[in-house]
Motif scaffolding. Structure first.
Motif, PDB file in Angstrom:
ATOM      1  N   ALA A  18     -18.285  -7.400 -48.811  1.00 46.05           N
ATOM      2  CA  ALA A  18     -17.762  -6.727 -47.627  1.00 46.05           C
ATOM      3  C   ALA A  18     -16.300  -7.123 -47.407  1.00 46.05           C
ATOM      4  O   ALA A  18     -15.842  -8.148 -47.917  1.00 46.05           O
ATOM      5  N   PRO A  19     -15.551  -6.330 -46.641  1.00 46.27           N
ATOM      6  CA  PRO A  19     -14.186  -6.746 -46.297  1.00 46.27           C
ATOM      7  C   PRO A  19     -14.203  -8.102 -45.588  1.00 46.27           C
ATOM      8  O   PRO A  19     -15.113  -8.410 -44.817  1.00 46.27           O
ATOM      9  N   TRP A  48     -16.151  -4.992 -40.198  1.00 45.12           N
ATOM     10  CA  TRP A  48     -17.585  -4.908 -39.924  1.00 45.12           C
ATOM     11  C   TRP A  48     -18.096  -3.486 -40.187  1.00 45.12           C
ATOM     12  O   TRP A  48     -19.177  -3.296 -40.736  1.00 45.12           O
ATOM     13  N   MET A  49     -17.302  -2.512 -39.792  1.00 42.49           N
ATOM     14  CA  MET A  49     -17.731  -1.119 -39.893  1.00 42.49           C
ATOM     15  C   MET A  49     -17.701  -0.597 -41.325  1.00 42.49           C
ATOM     16  O   MET A  49     -18.377   0.383 -41.644  1.00 42.49           O
ATOM     17  N   ALA A  50     -16.917  -1.261 -42.199  1.00 39.67           N
ATOM     18  CA  ALA A  50     -16.857  -0.854 -43.600  1.00 39.67           C
ATOM     19  C   ALA A  50     -17.791  -1.681 -44.480  1.00 39.67           C
ATOM     20  O   ALA A  50     -17.901  -1.412 -45.681  1.00 39.67           O
ATOM     21  N   ALA A  51     -18.468  -2.666 -43.905  1.00 39.35           N
ATOM     22  CA  ALA A  51     -19.311  -3.561 -44.700  1.00 39.35           C
ATOM     23  C   ALA A  51     -20.433  -2.805 -45.402  1.00 39.35           C
ATOM     24  O   ALA A  51     -20.701  -3.030 -46.590  1.00 39.35           O
ATOM     25  N   VAL A  75     -19.800  -0.969 -33.206  1.00 40.05           N
ATOM     26  CA  VAL A  75     -20.210  -2.307 -33.652  1.00 40.05           C
ATOM     27  C   VAL A  75     -21.730  -2.391 -33.720  1.00 40.05           C
ATOM     28  O   VAL A  75     -22.301  -2.926 -34.680  1.00 40.05           O
ATOM     29  N   ALA A  76     -22.401  -1.855 -32.710  1.00 37.93           N
ATOM     30  CA  ALA A  76     -23.861  -1.885 -32.710  1.00 37.93           C
ATOM     31  C   ALA A  76     -24.427  -1.126 -33.902  1.00 37.93           C
ATOM     32  O   ALA A  76     -25.411  -1.560 -34.530  1.00 37.93           O
ATOM     33  N   GLU A  77     -23.809  -0.002 -34.240  1.00 37.32           N
ATOM     34  CA  GLU A  77     -24.266   0.778 -35.395  1.00 37.32           C
ATOM     35  C   GLU A  77     -24.047   0.002 -36.697  1.00 37.32           C
ATOM     36  O   GLU A  77     -24.921  -0.025 -37.571  1.00 37.32           O
TER      37      GLU A  77
END
Length: 404
Positions: free
Chosen positions: A229-230, A274-277, A71-73
């Motif tokens: 984004a998703p 979030w990670m695919a945004a 999440v931080a990444e």
């Protein structure tokens, strides 16, 4: 009377020469003219999110034990897209969740007042009224004419500020009326009085080159709309001394941390969106360019507004032109015939009718008892989409108005 239609822009194509809609998975039998409500996710970002979900389900223990770092990444990448520091941004599921976070985190004294406008999004307004009821205060609503320029809008908002004002809530780009607000000027005027400002920037990411205004206070923005984004991806930006007051809506293992790290701990929630945004942002940039999107969407909306407006004028003899004080690139308004979509409920019924009967997705809104067609555009749209609407939907909307 309404001017003659503008010249149609050349449809956008992929780098391989296909129609740009090939990069999306939208139903081909539908005409999609409502990107502004729920967005649409490029195939590449969908594929990445699916891959992430498969990793999550293959070994949930490993996935969730390392989710904080992922999440931080993702947050750092999203911060770069928004041109803000990662230390100023937390991730939430939508703009309404970000607004609710601010409402729930701040201390509203007895009798506190919240100032907003008559353009405010319904859920945001309902949240403000909830806060006011709890503290025995009130919501003061600035009446901003649709054609108000930046100076007038700022003055009318600040005219509602009193010694009891605890928060100003203002749209960056409005949902129902497709106009911008001078949020930096309002924030500057409010700072002189020591009043914090919350900007509802739900539509700003992707639309504006620098979507987060240069101000202290709070800003929330949906990344699933024009940024593609998703769904379930939004940003909450906080700057200044009040940022430290923000706490997540759900208590989790981030409690020892301060903003924004306390928001990175989301337990067993699925936050693969979030990670695919960043994949969505990169896909648009690499295959088209965000500047190209903004220029194309503006040109296409100008064409669509002109064409459809002319069609309504010819059919009704009424002037459908709308004077919007601070218009926005990929969003436009066209006034609907008298008597159509005069309430929020009616506007939804008209939208559903056009979708079900004509296979055209669009947005029908209402403001001060007047119904509007809210056009929006993205890279996958073409002039033919608006031509189809003019040919098929305009006569049906005129028929509905005359039957009402």
């Amino acid at each position: 009377m309404f001017p003659a239609p503008l010249t149609a822009p050349h449809p956008m194509t992929t780098p391989e020469g296909e129609p740009s809609i090939a990069d999306w998975s939208l139903t081909p039998s539908k005409v999609h003219l409502n990107h502004g409500s729920y967005g649409s996710v490029p195939r590449a970002a969908q594929a990445m999110q699916l891959s992430l979900k498969e990793r999550m389900d293959a070994n949930p223990c490993t996935w969730f034990m390392g989710q904080f770092e992922m999440v931080a990444e993702a947050r750092a990448g999203i911060a770069g897209f928004l041109s803000v520091s990662p230390q100023d941004v937390a991730l939430v599921h939508n703009a309404s969740a970000g607004v609710s976070t601010v409402y729930n985190s701040l201390n509203f004294p007895a009798g506190a007042e919240i100032v907003t406008t008559n353009h405010a999004y319904g859920a945001v307004l309902q949240g403000a009224e909830r806060v006011a009821r709890k503290c025995g205060g009130r919501v003061r609503i600035a009446d901003i004419p649709l054609n108000a320029d930046a100076e007038t809008a700022c003055a009318l908002v600040m005219a509602e500020v009193t010694e009891r004002t605890a928060l100003i809530v203002v749209d960056h780009i409005t949902s129902a009326t497709a106009r911008a607000f001078p949020v930096e000027a309002i924030a500057q005027a409010a700072s002189v009085l020591g009043v914090p400002v919350l900007v509802d920037g739900a539509h700003a990411p992707g639309v504006l080159e620098f979507p987060v205004p240069d101000m202290e206070g709070f800003w929330v923005g949906n990344l699933h709309k024009f940024a593609c984004a998703p769904r379930g991806t939004a940003a909450l930006v906080a700057r200044g001394p009040m940022a430290g007051k923000l706490e997540p809506l759900i208590d989790s293992w981030g409690f020892p941390h301060a903003f924004p790290e306390n928001f990175d701990h989301v337990g067993t929630q699925d936050v693969t969106s979030w990670m695919a945004a960043n994949k969505a942002f990169d896909t648009i940039q690499e295959r088209y360019g965000w500047a190209t999107f903004r220029s194309y969407a503006k040109e296409l909306c100008d064409y669509g507004q002109s064409l459809i407006g002319r069609s309504f004028a010819d059919a009704t003899g009424e002037d459908p032109h709308v004077e919007v004080g601070m218009p926005v690139g990929p969003l436009r308004l066209v006034r609907l015939p008298k008597g159509l979509a005069t309430t929020h409920e009616d506007s939804h019924a008209v939208r559903a009718h056009i979708s079900d009967q004509l296979d055209i997705e669009t947005a029908i809104t209402t403001f001060n008892g007047q119904g509007f067609l809210r056009l929006s555009a993205h890279l996958y749209n073409s002039p033919q989409d608006y031509e189809t609407f003019a040919e098929r939907a305009v006569p049906e909307l005129v028929r509905l108005a005359r039957a009402s």
